[in-house]
Scaffold this motif. Structure first.
Motif, PDB file in Angstrom:
ATOM      1  N   TYR A  62       0.819  -1.213   0.000  1.00  0.00           N
ATOM      2  CA  TYR A  62       0.000   0.000   0.000  1.00  0.00           C
ATOM      3  C   TYR A  62       0.859   1.272   0.000  1.00  0.00           C
ATOM      4  N   VAL A  63       2.089   1.157   0.504  1.00  0.00           N
ATOM      5  CA  VAL A  63       2.949   2.329   0.693  1.00  0.00           C
ATOM      6  C   VAL A  63       3.528   2.808  -0.644  1.00  0.00           C
ATOM      7  N   THR A  64       3.515   4.109  -0.825  1.00  0.00           N
ATOM      8  CA  THR A  64       4.183   4.725  -1.978  1.00  0.00           C
ATOM      9  C   THR A  64       5.214   5.757  -1.548  1.00  0.00           C
ATOM     10  N   THR A  65       5.008   6.350  -0.367  1.00  0.00           N
ATOM     11  CA  THR A  65       5.882   7.433   0.103  1.00  0.00           C
ATOM     12  C   THR A  65       6.114   7.298   1.598  1.00  0.00           C
ATOM     13  N   VAL A  66       7.367   7.496   2.012  1.00  0.00           N
ATOM     14  CA  VAL A  66       7.706   7.519   3.438  1.00  0.00           C
ATOM     15  C   VAL A  66       7.881   8.981   3.839  1.00  0.00           C
ATOM     16  N   VAL A  67       7.057   9.436   4.780  1.00  0.00           N
ATOM     17  CA  VAL A  67       7.079  10.834   5.228  1.00  0.00           C
ATOM     18  C   VAL A  67       7.908  10.907   6.507  1.00  0.00           C
ATOM     19  N   HIS A  75      12.465  -0.783  -2.524  1.00  0.00           N
ATOM     20  CA  HIS A  75      11.022  -0.900  -2.738  1.00  0.00           C
ATOM     21  C   HIS A  75      10.521   0.120  -3.765  1.00  0.00           C
ATOM     22  N   GLY A  76      11.361   1.058  -4.143  1.00  0.00           N
ATOM     23  CA  GLY A  76      10.960   2.059  -5.126  1.00  0.00           C
ATOM     24  C   GLY A  76      10.044   3.130  -4.582  1.00  0.00           C
ATOM     25  N   TYR A  77      10.099   3.401  -3.266  1.00  0.00           N
ATOM     26  CA  TYR A  77       9.250   4.418  -2.645  1.00  0.00           C
ATOM     27  C   TYR A  77       9.853   5.808  -2.818  1.00  0.00           C
ATOM     28  N   GLY A  78       8.995   6.808  -2.678  1.00  0.00           N
ATOM     29  CA  GLY A  78       9.454   8.179  -2.586  1.00  0.00           C
ATOM     30  C   GLY A  78       9.604   8.573  -1.124  1.00  0.00           C
ATOM     31  N   ALA A 117      17.286  16.728  -2.814  1.00  0.00           N
ATOM     32  CA  ALA A 117      15.850  16.766  -3.086  1.00  0.00           C
ATOM     33  C   ALA A 117      15.646  16.805  -4.595  1.00  0.00           C
ATOM     34  N   THR A 118      14.598  16.131  -5.059  1.00  0.00           N
ATOM     35  CA  THR A 118      14.264  16.205  -6.478  1.00  0.00           C
ATOM     36  C   THR A 118      13.290  17.332  -6.761  1.00  0.00           C
ATOM     37  N   ALA A 119      12.595  17.795  -5.715  1.00  0.00           N
ATOM     38  CA  ALA A 119      11.638  18.894  -5.905  1.00  0.00           C
ATOM     39  C   ALA A 119      11.318  19.545  -4.568  1.00  0.00           C
ATOM     40  N   GLY A 150      14.844   7.807  -1.169  1.00  0.00           N
ATOM     41  CA  GLY A 150      13.648   7.942  -1.995  1.00  0.00           C
ATOM     42  C   GLY A 150      13.968   8.028  -3.480  1.00  0.00           C
ATOM     43  N   VAL A 151      13.154   7.357  -4.303  1.00  0.00           N
ATOM     44  CA  VAL A 151      13.301   7.506  -5.755  1.00  0.00           C
ATOM     45  C   VAL A 151      12.967   8.934  -6.144  1.00  0.00           C
ATOM     46  N   THR A 152      11.926   9.471  -5.516  1.00  0.00           N
ATOM     47  CA  THR A 152      11.641  10.903  -5.574  1.00  0.00           C
ATOM     48  C   THR A 152      11.808  11.432  -4.153  1.00  0.00           C
ATOM     49  N   ARG A 153      12.350  12.648  -4.032  1.00  0.00           N
ATOM     50  CA  ARG A 153      12.661  13.206  -2.711  1.00  0.00           C
ATOM     51  C   ARG A 153      12.120  14.636  -2.669  1.00  0.00           C
ATOM     52  N   ARG A 154      11.002  14.793  -1.982  1.00  0.00           N
ATOM     53  CA  ARG A 154      10.322  16.085  -1.973  1.00  0.00           C
ATOM     54  C   ARG A 154      10.396  16.732  -0.591  1.00  0.00           C
TER      55      ARG A 154
END
Length: 285
Positions: free
Chosen positions: A152-157, A178-181, A280-282, A201-205
């Motif tokens: 269920y997880v897509t992003t770790v905050v 796991h490919g999470y952001g 960070a990516t964004a 993170g694959v994406t890092r916001r």
């Protein structure tokens, strides 16, 4: 011919040492008078001066090294909370700092949350909140959490003042596998070793009002202080942190800021700087 030492011809007879005539030598244990030093200086000025200079340098070295050892031997308050399994000759880690970002003091409840061992809370939109201090064993608990809810997880905050380097690196690698952001959200805090997790993170916001900071590794000895050993361990762990950032696609210059900042302080990144260094990516918002 006499060389200043005469030995009895009887085996086992006591050894006698006598001064060589005109040499200025004295029997062992005899006190040196000021006149003796003056005579020595007159006869061998270069040798005497060198001996005095060397002695002064030796004393100064002992004083400096002693001061360094006293500084290294100091412990950090966070060290008392480390469990027994982490005990060893030296424990390099990024000490947890006071959970107060640059914006100012926070309320007591939030401070208590960040100071407590990290907990995981699953929220909407596939967001897994990781809140609190990274204590030894946190990486294993994250792995267990993902084994149960990872689909269920897509992003770790992240909202953490840091802690164990070993666990932070393992958590970052786990997130990447796991490919999470990763995200440091509104008013969030990611300091000390937390950016090592964030880098996974694959994406890092990062939100504009979030705080992300780094500082030096600290090594704490349980036994007698060994400056050379502890310094080697700190350097080894710093290299491991740089390697981790490089493997995550982050500019290793991020760790230059950490190495330049004393462990009791923090270097906070500006938003545009995090993007430039690929930490960070964004920047959200």
């Amino acid at each position: 011919m006499s060389f200043g030492r005469r030995r009895s011809d009887v085996l086992g007879a006591p050894r006698v040492t006598a001064p060589v005539a005109g040499s200025g030598a004295m029997p062992v244990g005899a006190p040196r008078s000021p006149a003796g030093w003056a005579e020595r200086l007159r006869r061998r000025p270069d040798e005497t001066v060198l001996r005095v200079v060397f002695g002064a340098m030796l004393v100064a070295t002992v004083v400096v090294v002693g001061g360094d050892l006293l500084g290294i031997s100091g412990t950090h308050p966070a060290d008392a909370a480390l469990p027994a399994e982490e005990a060893g000759p030296a424990r390099p880690f990024l000490p947890t700092v006071s959970p107060v970002p640059p914006g100012g003091a926070q309320d007591a409840d939030r401070n208590a949350q960040l100071s407590a061992a990290m907990r995981f809370e699953l929220g909407p939109d596939g967001r897994l909140a990781a809140i609190g201090t990274i204590t030894p064993g946190t990486a294993g608990r994250l792995e267990q959490e993902l084994a149960l809810r990872g689909d269920y997880v897509t992003t770790v905050v992240l909202d953490s003042p840091g802690g164990s380097v070993r666990d932070a690196i393992a958590m970052g690698q786990l997130i990447r596998s796991h490919g999470y952001g990763t995200l440091v959200g509104d008013g969030g805090y990611c300091a000390s070793s937390c950016p090592l997790v964030f880098a996974g993170g694959v994406t890092r916001r990062v939100s504009p009002d979030a705080s992300v900071g780094v500082h030096q590794v600290l090594s704490v000895s349980d036994g007698p202080v060994d400056a050379a050993r502890d310094m080697n361990e700190v350097q080894r762990v710093s290299a491991e942190c740089q390697r981790h950032l490089y493997e995550m696609g982050v500019d290793p210059r991020v760790w230059m800021h950490a190495m330049e900042t004393p462990f009791e302080s923090l270097f906070y990144f500006a938003g545009e700087e995090m993007v430039e260094l690929k930490l960070a990516t964004a920047i959200e918002g």
